[in-house]
Design a protein around this motif. Structure first.
Motif, short mmCIF file in Angstrom:
data_model
loop_
_atom_site.label_atom_id
_atom_site.label_comp_id
_atom_site.label_asym_id
_atom_site.label_seq_id
_atom_site.Cartn_x
_atom_site.Cartn_y
_atom_site.Cartn_z
N HIS A 111 -9.46 9.06 2.15
CA HIS A 111 -9.25 7.95 1.25
C HIS A 111 -7.81 7.48 1.39
O HIS A 111 -6.93 8.24 1.79
CB HIS A 111 -9.54 8.42 -0.19
CG HIS A 111 -9.55 7.31 -1.18
ND1 HIS A 111 -8.43 6.92 -1.86
CD2 HIS A 111 -10.55 6.49 -1.59
CE1 HIS A 111 -8.75 5.91 -2.66
NE2 HIS A 111 -10.03 5.64 -2.52
N LEU A 112 -7.61 6.22 1.09
CA LEU A 112 -6.27 5.65 1.25
C LEU A 112 -5.22 6.42 0.45
O LEU A 112 -4.11 6.68 0.92
CB LEU A 112 -6.29 4.18 0.82
CG LEU A 112 -4.95 3.45 0.89
CD1 LEU A 112 -4.43 3.40 2.32
CD2 LEU A 112 -5.09 2.03 0.33
N ARG A 113 -5.60 6.80 -0.75
CA ARG A 113 -4.65 7.53 -1.59
C ARG A 113 -4.32 8.89 -1.00
O ARG A 113 -3.17 9.34 -1.06
CB ARG A 113 -5.23 7.69 -2.99
CG ARG A 113 -4.27 8.31 -3.97
CD ARG A 113 -4.72 8.07 -5.39
NE ARG A 113 -3.82 8.68 -6.34
CZ ARG A 113 -3.84 8.42 -7.64
NH1 ARG A 113 -4.68 7.54 -8.12
NH2 ARG A 113 -3.01 9.04 -8.45
N TYR B 292 2.73 5.13 9.03
CA TYR B 292 1.73 6.21 9.02
C TYR B 292 0.37 5.68 8.61
O TYR B 292 -0.66 6.01 9.20
CB TYR B 292 2.18 7.33 8.07
CG TYR B 292 1.24 8.52 8.05
CD1 TYR B 292 1.31 9.48 9.04
CD2 TYR B 292 0.27 8.65 7.06
CE1 TYR B 292 0.44 10.56 9.06
CE2 TYR B 292 -0.60 9.73 7.05
CZ TYR B 292 -0.51 10.67 8.05
OH TYR B 292 -1.36 11.73 8.06
N LEU B 293 0.36 4.85 7.58
CA LEU B 293 -0.91 4.29 7.10
C LEU B 293 -1.58 3.45 8.20
O LEU B 293 -2.80 3.55 8.43
CB LEU B 293 -0.68 3.42 5.86
CG LEU B 293 -0.22 4.15 4.59
CD1 LEU B 293 0.03 3.15 3.47
CD2 LEU B 293 -1.27 5.17 4.15
N VAL B 294 -0.78 2.66 8.85
CA VAL B 294 -1.33 1.82 9.90
C VAL B 294 -1.85 2.66 11.06
O VAL B 294 -2.93 2.40 11.61
CB VAL B 294 -0.25 0.82 10.39
CG1 VAL B 294 -0.72 0.10 11.64
CG2 VAL B 294 0.08 -0.17 9.29
N LEU C 113 -2.03 8.39 1.81
CA LEU C 113 -0.68 8.11 1.32
C LEU C 113 0.02 9.39 0.86
O LEU C 113 1.22 9.56 1.08
CB LEU C 113 -0.76 7.10 0.17
CG LEU C 113 0.55 6.57 -0.37
CD1 LEU C 113 1.38 5.93 0.74
CD2 LEU C 113 0.32 5.56 -1.49
N GLU C 114 -0.75 10.26 0.24
CA GLU C 114 -0.18 11.56 -0.16
C GLU C 114 0.30 12.33 1.07
O GLU C 114 1.36 12.96 1.05
CB GLU C 114 -1.23 12.38 -0.91
CG GLU C 114 -1.65 11.81 -2.26
CD GLU C 114 -0.61 12.07 -3.32
OE1 GLU C 114 0.15 13.03 -3.17
OE2 GLU C 114 -0.56 11.29 -4.29
N GLU C 115 -0.50 12.30 2.09
CA GLU C 115 -0.10 12.99 3.31
C GLU C 115 1.14 12.35 3.93
O GLU C 115 2.03 13.04 4.42
CB GLU C 115 -1.25 12.98 4.31
CG GLU C 115 -2.44 13.81 3.85
CD GLU C 115 -3.73 13.40 4.55
OE1 GLU C 115 -4.78 13.94 4.15
OE2 GLU C 115 -3.67 12.57 5.48
N ALA C 116 1.16 11.01 3.90
CA ALA C 116 2.33 10.32 4.42
C ALA C 116 3.57 10.66 3.61
O ALA C 116 4.66 10.83 4.15
CB ALA C 116 2.08 8.81 4.40
N LEU C 117 3.36 10.80 2.30
CA LEU C 117 4.48 11.17 1.42
C LEU C 117 5.01 12.56 1.77
O LEU C 117 6.22 12.82 1.72
CB LEU C 117 3.99 11.13 -0.04
CG LEU C 117 5.03 11.00 -1.13
CD1 LEU C 117 5.82 9.72 -1.00
CD2 LEU C 117 4.36 11.07 -2.49
N ASP C 118 4.10 13.45 2.11
CA ASP C 118 4.52 14.80 2.47
C ASP C 118 5.33 14.84 3.76
O ASP C 118 6.07 15.79 4.00
CB ASP C 118 3.29 15.70 2.61
CG ASP C 118 2.66 15.99 1.26
OD1 ASP C 118 3.38 15.85 0.24
OD2 ASP C 118 1.47 16.35 1.21
N ARG C 119 5.16 13.83 4.55
CA ARG C 119 5.89 13.81 5.83
C ARG C 119 7.31 13.29 5.68
O ARG C 119 8.11 13.39 6.61
CB ARG C 119 5.13 12.94 6.84
CG ARG C 119 3.73 13.47 7.13
CD ARG C 119 2.95 12.48 7.97
NE ARG C 119 3.45 12.41 9.34
CZ ARG C 119 2.98 13.15 10.35
NH1 ARG C 119 2.00 14.00 10.12
NH2 ARG C 119 3.48 13.04 11.54
N GLN D 92 0.82 -1.22 0.00
CA GLN D 92 0.00 0.00 0.00
C GLN D 92 0.85 1.27 0.00
O GLN D 92 0.32 2.35 -0.22
CB GLN D 92 -0.91 0.00 1.23
CG GLN D 92 -2.05 -1.00 1.13
CD GLN D 92 -3.00 -0.90 2.32
OE1 GLN D 92 -2.63 -0.39 3.38
NE2 GLN D 92 -4.21 -1.39 2.15
N THR D 93 2.13 1.14 0.26
CA THR D 93 2.98 2.33 0.27
C THR D 93 3.43 2.71 -1.14
O THR D 93 4.09 3.73 -1.31
CB THR D 93 4.23 2.10 1.13
OG1 THR D 93 5.04 1.07 0.54
CG2 THR D 93 3.85 1.70 2.54
#
Lengths: 333, 173
Positions: free
Chosen positions: B107-109, B165-167, B112-118, A47-48
């Motif tokens: 949404h998951l995507r 982050y997702l988890v 993920l975008e937010e996680a990417l920004d971190r 998922q990453t």
């Protein structure tokens, strides 16, 4: 090296990064089947993976290039297009100014007074030249102070000037000048040859037409008017002191307008007669655009001959105005 | 002889036609990469344009088959230089966090975008080069100036951080 519970995370990461060969990928998949508790771990790592968004760069055309030219639409073409746009805008402005001038004209009674006043202005040219010396000086100053390269040299301010002692038909002129001189000789009308005031005899003569087009052009020096109407001399007084001659007849073949101009000149050239006694035609405009590829310059000249509205043609037959605009661009890469 | 001609083909220098093909094929991807890396539309456009400008200027020295990696390399290093000069990105990184907190059902995507920004700048770029463009570790190393091991370690850390982050978001929600 094989995958086990101690190193599975590295294999999982390599797996989702597609850095494993076919055999190693198969090994990882078999390992996950044997250890279902780790399947969730692999799914979380999957998922990453970031999916690319549907973004489009909208300026691709500007990036495309040609081998011969740096850009498919080079910068100098933009400059030429801008110059042509200014030429068209200037012509349109003169046309609109002519229409506005007609609307702003006073009633017939006051026009008669204006004609009488204008008649007073029809004096020997020396007096007129003295009256307008101040305006001539201001016009020269404006022209001289204008930036010489890279920007618009002059626009909207008419200047008719002749360098001291310069010969309009000098053989040592540049090619553009020689071409214009040759054409001028072919189309020269008798009025110019009989002009008692050759341009070279009047150094430092300049005139400015009124930009608001409300004041009659009779305020212009007669000499200046003659020059404007019979083969205008537009000096290009650059640092080398050279001047160019732009003759409308060299660019445009003789037309009804040029015939009118000749008659106009003939009627007023040195005989002290108002030029408007000849012309009964409606307002006319003329423009010239000269592109000198050698020196990368674009020169232009507008002339607008204005007359009164048809209903006032009898009363205002003597009211004629000439609006002139001169400009020059330097096109540098 | 066949190998020699193959080498010649591989070393064939870029022509104007090759350059225009690069524009058509890679402009979108490069813009995508720059936009996600900088999170600023104008900066991304400028970086894409300057990368293609440089490719055009040096096309006589660039292998026709290496146009894409050349573009991404130029754009990446320009972005790094630009970010060093203006630390604008740090300010932007704060914004998505607050937006994430106020989002009720992400949404998951989006998450993920937010996680990417971190992620830090290098981690994010490496993830984007890997996921968007599918570059190998070796190619990413060539673009970013890192060796393959550094790329591998950095990417793995980034993946683990993204996963955590997702988890964590899923657990909170």
């Amino acid at each position: 090296m094989t995958i086990n519970r101690n190193n599975y995370e590295e294999y999982f990461l390599l797996y989702i990064d597609r850095e494993l060969g076919d055999a190693e990928r198969q090994m990882v998949e078999d390992f996950v089947r044997r250890h279902p508790d780790l399947e969730k771990e692999l799914a979380a790592l999957r998922q990453t993976v970031v999916l690319p968004p549907d973004l489009v760069f909208e300026h691709k055309e500007a990036l495309l290039r040609d081998e011969k030219e740096r850009r498919l639409f080079p910068l100098y073409l933009w400059r030429i297009a801008a110059a042509l746009l200014i030429v068209l805008a200037g012509g349109w402005f003169l046309m609109m100014a002519g229409k506005t001038g007609k609307q702003d004209q006073p009633p017939a009674d006051s026009l008669k007074i204006a004609v009488k006043k204008d008649a007073k202005h029809v004096k020997p040219s020396t007096e007129l030249k003295t009256e307008n010396r101040e305006s001539s000086a201001s016009a020269k100053k404006t022209y001289a102070d204008f930036p010489r390269s890279g920007t618009l040299r002059k626009t909207g301010v008419p200047v008719i000037r002749q360098q001291p002692g310069s010969d309009l038909l000098s053989p040592d002129s540049n090619p553009v000048q020689q071409k214009l001189i040759a054409a001028k000789q072919n189309h020269r009308n008798p009025a110019e040859t009989t002009n008692p005031h050759p341009a070279g005899d009047f150094p430092q003569t300049a005139a400015t037409a009124n930009q608001d087009n409300r004041q009659p052009s009779m305020d212009l020096p007669e000499i200046a008017r003659n020059e404007m109407l019979s083969g205008t001399t537009i000096p290009q007084s650059d640092q080398t002191g050279k001047s160019e001659i732009l003759n409308p007849s060299t660019i445009n073949p003789p037309s009804p307008d040029s015939d009118e101009r000749s008659a106009f000149s003939k009627g007023s050239g040195g005989k002290g007669q108002p030029p408007s006694t000849i012309n009964d035609q409606p307002s006319t405009a003329q423009s010239i655009l000269v592109f000198d590829s050698k020196n990368k310059t674009v020169s232009g000249f507008f002339k607008k001959l204005l007359s009164g509205p048809p209903e006032d043609a009898v009363a205002d037959n003597h009211r004629k105005r000439v609006s002139v605009s001169v400009f020059q661009f330097n096109l540098k890469k | 002889m066949r190998n020699t001609s193959g080498d010649n083909n591989r070393k064939r220098l870029m022509t104007a036609e090759d350059y225009n093909d690069c524009v058509k094929q890679y402009a979108d991807g490069l813009y995508r990469f720059m936009l996600k890396s900088t999170r600023h539309v104008e900066d991304a456009r400028d970086l894409v344009q300057s990368a293609f400008e440089k490719l055009w200027e040096h096309r006589g020295d660039v292998n026709a088959l290496k146009g894409k990696s050349y573009l991404f390399t130029i754009a990446y290093h320009k972005m790094i230089d630009q970010n060093r000069k203006s630390r604008r990105m740090e300010f932007r990184e704060i914004l998505p966090e607050s937006a994430a907190e106020s989002r009720p059902a992400p949404h998951l995507r989006k998450v993920l975008e937010e996680a990417l920004d971190r992620l830090n700048e290098r981690q994010r770029s490496l993830v984007l080069l890997k996921d968007y463009e599918g570059y190998s570790y070796e190619e990413i190393g060539g673009i970013t100036g890192l060796n393959e091991s550094q790329v591998k370690v950095t990417l793995h850390r980034a993946r683990v951080q993204l996963k955590q982050y997702l988890v964590s978001v899923e657990n909170v929600l």
